[in-house]
Design an enzyme around this catalytic site. Sequence first.
Site, mmCIF file in Angstrom:
data_model
loop_
_atom_site.group_PDB
_atom_site.id
_atom_site.type_symbol
_atom_site.label_atom_id
_atom_site.label_comp_id
_atom_site.label_asym_id
_atom_site.label_seq_id
_atom_site.Cartn_x
_atom_site.Cartn_y
_atom_site.Cartn_z
ATOM 1 N N THR A 235 0.846 -1.197 0.000
ATOM 2 C CA THR A 235 0.000 0.000 0.000
ATOM 3 C C THR A 235 0.880 1.245 0.000
ATOM 4 O O THR A 235 1.844 1.333 0.757
ATOM 5 C CB THR A 235 -0.944 -0.023 1.219
ATOM 6 O OG1 THR A 235 -1.731 -1.211 1.130
ATOM 7 C CG2 THR A 235 -1.853 1.194 1.245
ATOM 8 N N CYS A 323 30.088 1.887 13.744
ATOM 9 C CA CYS A 323 29.781 0.452 13.677
ATOM 10 C C CYS A 323 28.866 0.106 14.846
ATOM 11 O O CYS A 323 28.509 0.957 15.651
ATOM 12 C CB CYS A 323 31.041 -0.389 13.620
ATOM 13 S SG CYS A 323 31.851 -0.600 15.194
#
Length: 385
Positions: A235, A323
């Site tokens: 959608t 990280c």
Amino acid sequence: MIYLDNNATTIVAPEVKEAMEPYLSTMYGNPSSVYEFGKRVRRSVEEARAIVARLLGSHDAREIVFTSGATESNNAAVRSALKSFRSRRKIVTTRVEHSSIKNLCNALGEEGYDVITIGVERSGTLKWEEFERALTGDVAIVTVMWANNETGVLFPMERIAAIVKAKGLLLHVDATQAVGKIPVDLSGVPIDFLSLSAHKFHGPKGIGVLFIREGVPFEPFVLGGRQERDRRAGTENVAGMIGLSRALELAAATMKADSARVTSLRDRLESQLLAHSPDSFVNGGEVARLANTANLTIPGVETELLLIRLSEFDIAASGGSACLTGALEPSHVLEAMGLSRDLALNSVRFSLSRYTTEEEIAAAVDVIANLVSELRSGGRRTYDQ
Ligand code: PMP
């Protein structure tokens, strides 16, 4: 707050928010519904698509597929090419791509594809000979970014496209940092696939586009319903689509003036910081680059410490890629440009927007210069905020 991290994301422009509002309240119909309440929304979606097509120089709005953002667009384009040309096992890319291409290519390498990663010069420009040599008939797709998110360095897309097309290969361009900042006219450059994300140019997050040139084969990445002419199921993010089109209109209307003003602010930031620390340098500073991006290496100043201290002064900037542990890894982009690990970890990115003011730049320069002195002397002083 002084927000100098506009390559990470941008504030939604007030005009964009206003354009989206009805689709978050009264006009909540599903564009696929048969009744008028849905069809009205469908018309808005198609208007938004037509605006995007026109502003990107696409001759047919059917070339515009809305996605959840550039990460999805990048994945969709590359995976599609591999499905369309199953006998071709090679992918050509560069060492300076965003993680959405870099990690995809790493995964494809593990899946058995041959990924050829082209290096860059010290200046950030592409290694042309290496690039041309890699373009053989067994390449399924060439994927190259237009503007680098860390340094702002621009790859000359007309030249790249001409070379790739002369070899008859497919070209995907990650234009996420280019769209809204420099003119992107797809009527003049033979690009097959192009990715963009609205939140990089004052649109909302979670909405992007994959441009697919007419006639280029496409295999959908997200399967399900029949939305987006069977090319992207799910959608529609209607408010997002409206917001993206409005943000692109605004960017196009003000691009020239914004770019001149932002360049002068960026240059002021750079020259004042270089004057304060003469051993510092601008990464990508010698080649064509985005007006809004300043990537500076300040030897002896650890990026992570600088960013933490800057955040104490409510200044947002950015370093290489964070990280998972939160520790900063050296930037693969700066390493590809030949910086040592240490210098890459002494580098910081400031990225401006059309909303950045002179006062903000002046205040930021003061704080940054003081922090650089402090971090270099290893001490910690207190300053007036
Ligand atoms: N490509 C580039 C060059 C980017 O800068 C970014 C966002 N940092 C992306 C792709 C991914 O965009 P998104 O997170 O909106 O999917």
